[in-house]
Design an enzyme around this catalytic site. Sequence first.
Site, PDB file in Angstrom:
ATOM      1  N   CYS A 193       0.987  -1.073   0.093  1.00  0.00           N
ATOM      2  CA  CYS A 193       0.003  -0.010  -0.109  1.00  0.00           C
ATOM      3  C   CYS A 193       0.793   1.455  -0.076  1.00  0.00           C
ATOM      4  O   CYS A 193       2.207   0.932  -0.420  1.00  0.00           O
ATOM      5  CB  CYS A 193      -1.001   0.033   1.228  1.00  0.00           C
ATOM      6  SG  CYS A 193      -0.099  -0.045   2.812  1.00  0.00           S
ATOM      7  N   ASP A 246      -8.179   3.537   1.047  1.00  0.00           N
ATOM      8  CA  ASP A 246      -7.141   4.181   1.976  1.00  0.00           C
ATOM      9  C   ASP A 246      -8.059   4.515   3.169  1.00  0.00           C
ATOM     10  O   ASP A 246      -8.745   5.827   2.982  1.00  0.00           O
ATOM     11  CB  ASP A 246      -6.354   5.300   1.359  1.00  0.00           C
ATOM     12  CG  ASP A 246      -5.425   6.023   2.361  1.00  0.00           C
ATOM     13  OD1 ASP A 246      -5.489   5.508   3.500  1.00  0.00           O
ATOM     14  OD2 ASP A 246      -4.600   6.753   1.943  1.00  0.00           O
ATOM     15  N   CYS A 262      -1.422   0.687   7.248  1.00  0.00           N
ATOM     16  CA  CYS A 262      -2.851   0.300   7.528  1.00  0.00           C
ATOM     17  C   CYS A 262      -3.296  -0.848   6.618  1.00  0.00           C
ATOM     18  O   CYS A 262      -3.428  -2.023   7.353  1.00  0.00           O
ATOM     19  CB  CYS A 262      -3.592   1.430   7.038  1.00  0.00           C
ATOM     20  SG  CYS A 262      -3.655   2.771   7.929  1.00  0.00           S
ATOM     21  N   ARG A 263      -3.404  -0.854   5.598  1.00  0.00           N
ATOM     22  CA  ARG A 263      -3.906  -2.002   4.595  1.00  0.00           C
ATOM     23  C   ARG A 263      -2.923  -2.889   4.399  1.00  0.00           C
ATOM     24  O   ARG A 263      -3.520  -4.149   4.749  1.00  0.00           O
ATOM     25  CB  ARG A 263      -4.436  -1.330   3.174  1.00  0.00           C
ATOM     26  CG  ARG A 263      -5.370  -0.185   2.912  1.00  0.00           C
ATOM     27  CD  ARG A 263      -5.653   0.488   1.681  1.00  0.00           C
ATOM     28  NE  ARG A 263      -4.646   1.317   1.567  1.00  0.00           N
ATOM     29  CZ  ARG A 263      -4.366   2.206   0.846  1.00  0.00           C
ATOM     30  NH1 ARG A 263      -5.102   2.133  -0.434  1.00  0.00           N
ATOM     31  NH2 ARG A 263      -3.172   2.872   0.568  1.00  0.00           N
ATOM     32  N   SER A 264      -1.731  -2.866   3.940  1.00  0.00           N
ATOM     33  CA  SER A 264      -1.029  -3.810   3.633  1.00  0.00           C
ATOM     34  C   SER A 264      -0.517  -4.630   4.649  1.00  0.00           C
ATOM     35  O   SER A 264      -0.357  -5.980   4.906  1.00  0.00           O
ATOM     36  CB  SER A 264       0.255  -3.552   2.759  1.00  0.00           C
ATOM     37  OG  SER A 264       1.275  -2.673   3.446  1.00  0.00           O
ATOM     38  N   ASN A 287       2.201   1.464   4.555  1.00  0.00           N
ATOM     39  CA  ASN A 287       2.592   0.075   5.213  1.00  0.00           C
ATOM     40  C   ASN A 287       2.137   0.323   6.667  1.00  0.00           C
ATOM     41  O   ASN A 287       2.868  -0.392   7.534  1.00  0.00           O
ATOM     42  CB  ASN A 287       3.928  -0.285   4.902  1.00  0.00           C
ATOM     43  CG  ASN A 287       4.289  -1.627   5.316  1.00  0.00           C
ATOM     44  OD1 ASN A 287       5.464  -2.116   5.812  1.00  0.00           O
ATOM     45  ND2 ASN A 287       3.510  -2.593   5.220  1.00  0.00           N
TER      46      ASN A 287
END
Length: 151
Positions: free
Chosen positions: A3, A119, A8-10, A6
């Site tokens: 993401c 995001d 939140c999402r990934s 690095n």
Amino acid sequence: MVCLGNICRSPLAEGILQKKADEKGFQIEVDSAGTSGYHIGEQPDSRMRETAKNKGVSIDHLRARQFEVEDFDRFDLIYAMDKSNLKNILQLARNEEDKKKVRLIIEESHPGMGLEVPDPYFGGQQGFVTVYNLLDEASDAILKKIQNGER
Ligand code: 4NP
């Protein structure tokens, strides 16, 4: 799993896929990185850690790092969370072989729709739950493909 930050999402994508793979006895290595260097060395965002913990996934041990060219050699598949991440990763690709490894993660669960993992950083708690649900579903689809020899 890649993401922007690095944090939140990934890291969540890494935590969910690694946990599901371990539970099935699949020996795969999952890692994550950000296209930016803004948050290098940081723990995942507290809102993401909380959402993960509520679902039984701990990502507290992860630390942010930046995606690097060597990742094309270390990994068979590189999943981008959104189209901006996808573009930034592809800009670092050295050849067609590198490019072939890169894909949008939601294409695994909803092929052909060009969907992204939004995001959640500047939004409310619900955004983090949405990210969780999308990545949970995508991880199931990835593991099913690995099981069927399609990945
Ligand atoms: P991520 O979320 O890419 O899912 O880790 C973000 C984290 C930080 C920022 C943006 C997105 N930021 O602008 O600092």
